[in-house]
Design a protein around this motif. Structure first.
Motif, short mmCIF file in Angstrom:
data_model
loop_
_atom_site.label_atom_id
_atom_site.label_comp_id
_atom_site.label_asym_id
_atom_site.label_seq_id
_atom_site.Cartn_x
_atom_site.Cartn_y
_atom_site.Cartn_z
N GLU A 1 0.83 -1.21 0.00
CA GLU A 1 0.00 0.00 0.00
C GLU A 1 0.87 1.25 0.00
OE1 GLU A 1 -3.46 2.45 0.15
OE2 GLU A 1 -3.11 0.36 -0.44
N LYS A 2 1.92 1.24 0.79
CA LYS A 2 2.82 2.40 0.87
C LYS A 2 3.49 2.68 -0.47
CE LYS A 2 6.94 4.00 3.38
NZ LYS A 2 7.96 3.65 4.40
N ALA A 3 3.77 1.63 -1.24
CA ALA A 3 4.50 1.78 -2.51
C ALA A 3 3.59 1.74 -3.72
CB ALA A 3 5.55 0.68 -2.62
N LYS A 4 2.29 1.89 -3.54
CA LYS A 4 1.36 1.63 -4.65
C LYS A 4 1.50 2.61 -5.82
CE LYS A 4 -2.66 4.04 -2.60
NZ LYS A 4 -4.03 3.82 -2.10
N GLU A 5 1.95 3.83 -5.56
CA GLU A 5 2.09 4.76 -6.68
C GLU A 5 3.22 4.33 -7.60
OE1 GLU A 5 -0.20 6.93 -7.36
OE2 GLU A 5 -1.19 6.26 -5.50
N GLN A 6 4.29 3.80 -7.04
CA GLN A 6 5.35 3.24 -7.89
C GLN A 6 4.86 1.99 -8.60
OE1 GLN A 6 8.58 3.12 -4.89
NE2 GLN A 6 9.89 3.89 -6.52
N ILE A 7 4.16 1.14 -7.88
CA ILE A 7 3.67 -0.12 -8.45
C ILE A 7 2.76 0.14 -9.65
CG2 ILE A 7 2.15 -2.08 -7.96
CD1 ILE A 7 3.38 -2.09 -5.11
N LYS A 8 1.99 1.19 -9.60
CA LYS A 8 1.06 1.51 -10.70
C LYS A 8 1.78 1.87 -11.99
CE LYS A 8 -2.76 3.06 -7.75
NZ LYS A 8 -3.56 4.22 -7.28
N GLN A 9 3.09 2.17 -11.90
CA GLN A 9 3.85 2.49 -13.12
C GLN A 9 4.13 1.24 -13.95
OE1 GLN A 9 7.45 4.65 -12.11
NE2 GLN A 9 6.43 5.65 -10.39
N TRP A 10 4.01 0.06 -13.34
CA TRP A 10 4.39 -1.18 -14.00
C TRP A 10 3.16 -2.08 -14.12
CZ3 TRP A 10 7.86 -0.98 -9.23
CH2 TRP A 10 8.87 -0.04 -9.42
N PRO A 11 2.69 -2.32 -15.34
CA PRO A 11 1.40 -3.00 -15.52
C PRO A 11 1.32 -4.40 -14.91
CG PRO A 11 2.64 -2.86 -17.60
CD PRO A 11 3.32 -1.98 -16.63
N TYR A 12 2.40 -5.16 -14.99
CA TYR A 12 2.35 -6.53 -14.48
C TYR A 12 2.40 -6.56 -12.94
CZ TYR A 12 3.36 -7.23 -19.38
OH TYR A 12 3.31 -7.17 -20.76
N SER A 13 3.07 -5.57 -12.36
CA SER A 13 3.09 -5.46 -10.90
C SER A 13 1.72 -5.01 -10.39
CB SER A 13 4.16 -4.46 -10.46
OG SER A 13 5.45 -4.89 -10.83
N LYS A 14 1.14 -4.07 -11.08
CA LYS A 14 -0.18 -3.57 -10.68
C LYS A 14 -1.21 -4.69 -10.68
CE LYS A 14 -2.39 -0.90 -13.61
NZ LYS A 14 -2.80 0.29 -14.40
N LYS A 15 -1.11 -5.58 -11.67
CA LYS A 15 -2.06 -6.70 -11.78
C LYS A 15 -1.95 -7.64 -10.58
CE LYS A 15 -1.08 -10.07 -14.65
NZ LYS A 15 -0.91 -10.96 -15.83
N VAL A 16 -0.74 -7.85 -10.10
CA VAL A 16 -0.52 -8.80 -9.01
C VAL A 16 -0.78 -8.16 -7.65
CG1 VAL A 16 1.22 -10.20 -7.83
CG2 VAL A 16 1.11 -10.19 -10.33
N PHE A 17 -0.25 -6.97 -7.43
CA PHE A 17 -0.20 -6.40 -6.09
C PHE A 17 -1.43 -5.60 -5.67
CE2 PHE A 17 4.59 -6.40 -6.81
CZ PHE A 17 4.81 -7.47 -5.97
#
Length: 621
Positions: free
Chosen positions: A179-195
């Motif tokens: 949750e803390k890192a979600k803005e970075q995670i949203k930059q990467w489509p495959y990470s966003k799908k998993v996390f």
């Protein structure tokens, strides 16, 4: 009144040289009980992963099988590592009675040169994203260790991790990190799908206790098992069948998808990079400390710095100083600074030129000369690398650089008592540890890491990429041995440990976190070797940290005179250290997290220790 007396006794014992012996005559004061086992011991950074090790032992596996199962489970849990990271290990082989080193660290990919990153305006390779990735090492490391030294199939060893990939209740610590890192995670489509299963909600990460499902990772692990089982069906040996799975990851369909997903997100890794990469089975480095053999990995890790520190400390009577006395803390701090200054300048991948002067660095004579530089009255903020070349009969080719060397940059906190900065987060980031031993005599110590949250996942593999590229430097004036080149391994902080006494295993120990690893492992070892603590006391005993060494992460900064003490440190010790020039901050727990196994040859049993700082957990039988 009873509590006051108990606290008083505890503080008194902390300040005496007979700390461990006195504790043994009192009721147990550790927050966690020591583990005991006759047949096997499994200790790691996550309770579920320790259970995976116990499950493997219960099926007849040896310590190597159990460690691989624990490694696979921790990689599936994401908090401090994932499947695309790196694995380092020391293994004691009871058949040869020797310690073996496993180098499963990835390498810089094609195109990763100093000029490439400089042209992007970077002082160091990035901390996150596809450009931060070296080639994945953990899958190959796990399969090589299992094939060479284990007894079970890959299918059996991966079974707990695959059950977890189908869905396991995620822990609050990992969920909150996502949750803390979600803005970075949203930059990467495959990470966003998993996390981020709850996109659009206020809390977009999985909730604590929610069943966290990883379909892509499950499919990837399934492909490895399928390759193994097909090879077995064709009559291949257990070992060759595991290497057939290895080839699927590094040369087959998994490799193709990994590379596609990496390059789509701006990474440099090629199919050839994966195919060319190999796990290395190496000789470890070793020194003796008062007759105890202490083993570390080679200079592509920071591990030899602990050996250098021990060599320096042999010139002092530590026991007479008293545990965590002002003099003890100051002497260890200065000795560590001398060794880590050498680490910051001389350590790098031994497969690449120039050749590191390790013979000189690890010589007792060099350590004796370095020990003479310690000022017993004050901290030396200007201490730098020494010159080990004369101690191996050579002339130092970098004398001009050494005269003006100041490493990277020095961070100066506005308030000397508070370091609430990104510096500390970088300094202590990532990693877990895996320790296992069995009645047959196999012992293994691992520090896997890389691909932690926020991880950039490579395509539809479910595999998070490493962030280890940031450990390289771009300027040879900082460290001529650790400048990024394609095919080169960065000098990392990851550092499993093992010690032998009288020719037999004495300790297997490791800890999570970054640059602080060898500092706290050193103190853990001395807790037992000098102060006679039990393994659990040694795991929980308060340690201290020097911040006067360059971080291997982020901006590669340091804090001259920076010293982290435990909050329980007496006021007189604080005042003394302050007068000696230290910039002090405090933490409630400074014990690790350390995991360890002690070998009780008198009773032919194992003692397991696990720090009270973090989620470390063990099971013995």
């Amino acid at each position: 009144m009873k509590n006051t007396l108990r606290i008083g006794i505890t503080i008194m014992l902390l300040c005496t040289k007979s700390f461990g012996q006195a504790f043994n005559n009192l009721p147990v004061l550790t927050q966690k009980p020591p583990l005991h086992g006759k047949h096997w011991m499994a200790v790691t950074g996550k309770p579920l992963a320790a259970t995976a090790g116990a499950m493997t032992f219960s099926k007849g596996g040896n310590a190597i099988d159990a460690a691989c199962a624990m490694l696979a489970a921790t990689c599936t849990m994401w908090d401090v590592l994932s499947w695309g990271g790196e694995t380092q290990a020391l293994i004691y082989n009871p058949k040869t009675k020797k310690v073996i080193a496993i180098n499963a660290l990835g390498v810089a990919p094609t195109g990763a040169t100093a000029d490439f990153f400089k042209n992007k305006g970077m002082k160091y390779p990035p901390e996150f994203g596809a450009l931060a990735a070296v080639t994945p090492g953990t899958p190959g490391g796990l399969m090589t260790i299992l094939a060479e030294y284990g007894t079970m199939s890959l299918k059996d060893v991966l079974a707990p991790a695959m059950q977890m990939a189908e869905g396991y209740p995620i822990e609050a610590q990992t969920a909150n990190s996502i949750e803390k890192a979600k803005e970075q995670i949203k930059q990467w489509p495959y990470s966003k799908k998993v996390f981020l299963p709850h996109l659009g909600s206020k809390y977009e990460a999985p909730e604590a206790g929610e069943i966290f499902v990883q379909k892509d990772l499950l499919e990837t692990l399934g492909k490895l098992v399928k390759a193994e089982q097909q090879a077995l069906a064709k009559g291949k040996s257990r070992k060759d069948a595991i290497y057939a799975a290895y080839d699927v990851f590094y040369k087959g369909e998994v490799a193709k998808e990994f590379v596609r997903g990496c390059q789509e997100q701006g990474g440099l890794i090629t199919e050839q990079d994966l195919a060319n990469w190999k796990v290395k089975i190496e000789e470890p480095t070793m020194t003796t400390y008062r007759g105890i053999e202490v083993y570390k990995l080679q200079q592509w890790t920071q591990g030899p710095a602990m050996l250098q520190t021990l060599n320096i400390l042999e010139n002092f009577d530590l026991k007479s100083m008293g545990y965590n006395s002002t003099r003890y803390i100051h002497t260890l701090y200065q000795a560590m600074n001398l060794a880590f200054a050498d680490r910051d300048f001389y350590y790098g991948d031994p497969a690449f030129a120039p050749e590191e002067p390790m013979k000189g660095l690890l010589s007792k004579e060099y350590a004796k000369e370095r020990s003479k530089l310690i000022n017993p009255e004050a901290n030396d903020p200007k201490i730098g690398p020494g010159d080990p070349y004369p101690f191996e009969g050579k002339i130092n080719p970098y004398q001009d650089i050494l005269k003006t060397w100041m490493g990277a940059s020095t961070f100066s906190p506005k308030n000397n008592a508070t370091y609430n900065t990104q510096f500390e987060e970088d300094f202590t980031a990532g990693t877990t540890s895996v320790e296992a031993a069995d009645a047959e005599g196999w012992v293994i110590s691992m520090t896997p890491s890389g691909g932690w949250v926020p991880a950039c996942i490579a395509g539809n593999t479910g595999v998070g990429m490493s962030q280890r590229m940031q450990a390289f430097v771009l300027d040879p004036k900082e460290n001529p041995f650790n400048v990024v080149e394609p095919g080169k391994r960065p000098r990392v902080t990851l550092t499993p440990s093992m010690a032998l006494k009288d020719g037999k295993p004495y300790l297997s120990f490791a800890k999570q976190a970054g640059d602080e690893q060898d500092q706290l492992l050193l103190q853990f070892f001395l807790n037992m070797a000098e102060f006679d603590m039990t393994v659990q006391e040694a795991c929980e005993a308060p340690s201290f940290k020097t911040l006067q060494m360059y971080s291997s992460f982020g901006k590669h900064e340091r804090i001259n005179g920076g010293l982290t003490l435990n909050e329980a440190t007496p006021s007189w010790t604080r005042k003394d250290l302050g007068r000696m020039g230290y910039k002090i901050n405090y933490q409630e727990r400074t014990s690790g997290p350390i995991n360890a196994i002690y070998f009780d040859w008198k009773h032919k049993s194992f003692w397991g220790g696990s720090s009270n700082h973090g989620e470390d957990y063990g099971i013995g039988w």
